[in-house]
Structure formats: structure tokens, C-alpha cells
Design an enzyme around this catalytic site. Sequence first.
Site, PDB file in Angstrom:
ATOM      1  N   ASP A  35       0.849  -1.200   0.000  1.00 60.72           N
ATOM      2  CA  ASP A  35       0.000   0.000   0.000  1.00 60.72           C
ATOM      3  C   ASP A  35       0.883   1.248   0.000  1.00 60.72           C
ATOM      4  O   ASP A  35       2.039   1.210   0.424  1.00 60.72           O
ATOM      5  CB  ASP A  35      -0.911   0.008   1.241  1.00 60.72           C
ATOM      6  N   ASP A  58       3.970   2.250  -4.041  1.00 55.44           N
ATOM      7  CA  ASP A  58       3.149   3.232  -4.755  1.00 55.44           C
ATOM      8  C   ASP A  58       3.025   2.738  -6.195  1.00 55.44           C
ATOM      9  O   ASP A  58       4.030   2.676  -6.917  1.00 55.44           O
ATOM     10  CB  ASP A  58       3.847   4.606  -4.697  1.00 55.44           C
ATOM     11  N   VAL A  59       1.812   2.395  -6.611  1.00 54.97           N
ATOM     12  CA  VAL A  59       1.638   1.782  -7.939  1.00 54.97           C
ATOM     13  C   VAL A  59       1.861   2.758  -9.096  1.00 54.97           C
ATOM     14  O   VAL A  59       1.861   2.356 -10.249  1.00 54.97           O
ATOM     15  CB  VAL A  59       0.246   1.110  -8.092  1.00 54.97           C
ATOM     16  N   ASN A  85      -5.474  -3.780  -7.087  1.00 51.07           N
ATOM     17  CA  ASN A  85      -6.667  -3.360  -6.353  1.00 51.07           C
ATOM     18  C   ASN A  85      -6.638  -1.888  -5.933  1.00 51.07           C
ATOM     19  O   ASN A  85      -7.689  -1.303  -5.680  1.00 51.07           O
ATOM     20  CB  ASN A  85      -6.792  -4.266  -5.102  1.00 51.07           C
ATOM     21  N   TYR A 150     -12.797   8.321 -12.876  1.00 48.57           N
ATOM     22  CA  TYR A 150     -12.993   6.964 -12.317  1.00 48.57           C
ATOM     23  C   TYR A 150     -13.567   6.037 -13.378  1.00 48.57           C
ATOM     24  O   TYR A 150     -13.086   4.922 -13.598  1.00 48.57           O
ATOM     25  CB  TYR A 150     -13.924   7.059 -11.096  1.00 48.57           C
ATOM     26  N   LYS A 154     -11.660   2.829 -14.981  1.00 48.67           N
ATOM     27  CA  LYS A 154     -12.200   1.480 -14.781  1.00 48.67           C
ATOM     28  C   LYS A 154     -12.582   0.817 -16.114  1.00 48.67           C
ATOM     29  O   LYS A 154     -12.476  -0.408 -16.243  1.00 48.67           O
ATOM     30  CB  LYS A 154     -13.386   1.515 -13.810  1.00 48.67           C
TER      31      LYS A 154
END
Length: 251
Positions: A35, A58-59, A85, A150, A154
Site C-alpha cells: 500500500d 506506490d503503484v 486493487n 474513475y 475502470k
Amino acid sequence: MDKQRTVIVTGAAGGLGKAIAKEFIKQNDFVYVTDLNKGAAEETALSLGENAKGIYLDVTDEAVIQSTIADILKERGSIEVLVNNAGIQYRSPLESFPLEKWNLLIDVMLTGVFLMTKHVFPHMKKEEYGRIVNISSVHGKMATPEKVAYVAAKHGVIGVTSVTALEGAPYKITANSILPGPVKTELLVKQLDSLTDKGMTDKEALEAILYPRQAMNRFIEPEEVASGVVYLASDAAGGITGEHIKVAGGM
Ligand code: NAD
């Protein structure tokens, strides 16, 4: 698979990520609870026992992703499962949606999925085994006003998943996405708060998010999403790839 598998879950200190990590541990897998919030990741891992390790990841940071994956491979030798996720939310009418918020949401939820997959992929290919599960959303296939970034991110996750499935197939790597409906985590509670701040009653805010389009008229439990993820990552689901499955109470 006979040996204990190594699983990476991103954003795993949050509501859904923690439930997903917990479900993998029940299957006797070893889980990296990763995370942006290091303290929360470590705390979550501690609560999950000796088969979990909490680390900062950190993605959106490619260098951090590369060094973290190298460290995990040094510790464990292989990575069998990746669950993308991590996510954030921001609501605003389109014409006043700040560019920096657009960039941030796309970075975390779309570029993050791409980068994590890009750097785990070569190792899965070498092992000829891999399970990638991406957390999209019902917003991967529908839209809600004021959620332009968002919804775009997605929808994009579904595209990334489909390409990953095609390129992974020759190497026995599967890639699927789960599209959760509303789950009462921090991310959703913040949305409810932002609607009540704009003058909606609690009931109106809840209805705006939940009721109009959902057959079951209830929130989805984090465990209901987690069990879907663990199934798609199982050996039993080896024939399922390139699928995008709603866990959304009939939304
Ligand atoms: P949450 O806010 O409880 O958890 C999200 C986690 O992601 C947090 O721990 C946060 O620190 C982490 N994170 C944020 N930016 C990051 C980054 N750059 N790198 C790594 N980690 C980062 O939210 P949640 O509800 O558990 O959401 C998890 C996923 O499920 C998200 O992708 C979200 O879009 C998706 N989802 C949630 C719902 C819902 O109703 N809660 C519905 C559909 C889809």
C-alpha cells in the site's frame, strides 16, 4: 500448485484489499500486503499473521515497482498471483474536474495496473504460471455523472485485462477482472460524505449510490468480492481468462 504461492495485493490496507489478502491466506498462500500507506500495510499484515508481509508500494512509481518486485523475488523466488486493487475516487462535474485529479486517478487506477502487470509479467512467463486479477468496478461497464476519471480508468482496466489475457495465454497466465458493486469501504464512505456535504440527506446520498440500479438493494460485502478474486486466481479457474465478472448484487 503444490508449493506455497506468492501473492501481491496492491492497496491492500484498504477495505477490499484487506479482505482479499485475508482470503488468500486462508488458502495457505503467502501475501505481500502492499500500500501507499506503509504503516497501515504493516498493521494489516500483522493482523493477518505470519503468511503476510506489509510493505510500501506506490503503484504510480515505476522505479519503486521494479525494486519491490526484485526484493520479493529475492525473498520468495517467484510471484504467482498479482491482484491490482489500489484505487481512489474523486467526484466533480466534468467542466470543473481538475486536470491534476484526472491525472491522479488515471495514474493510480489505470497506469498502476499497467505498470504492475508489465513488471510481474516476465517472471510469470518464465515460470509458465500466473494469475492476474484486476479490480475494475461496475463503472468499468457503465457511467455515473461526476465520475469522469474513475469511469474512464475502470473502463481502461477492462482493456488492459483483455490484452494481458491474450499475451499471457501462451504462457499459462490468466488475467481477469472483477467488477464490484458498492462495498461500504473508506472509498465509498467518503463519497457518501461528499454528497451529504452538498446538501443531500443520508437517505438521498445512499439512494444516489445504491438503489436505482441494483436488484438486491444492499451493499456488497468485501468478502463476497474477495472470494471471487481468490477463485479466479485458483488452479481450478485455469481455463478462465479475459473475463470481466460483476460482483454487484444484480446491478
Ligand atoms: P479503500 O479506500 O478502502 O482502499 C484503497 C487503498 O488503495 C487504500 O489503502 C489506499 O492507501 C490505497 N492506494 C491509494 N493510492 C495508492 C497508490 N498510488 N499506490 C498504492 N496504494 C494506493 O478503497 P476500496 O473500496 O477498498 O477500493 C479497492 C478497489 O476496489 C479500488 O480499485 C476501487 O476502485 C474498487 N472498487 C471499490 C468499490 C466500493 O464500493 N468500495 C466498488 C467498485 C470498485
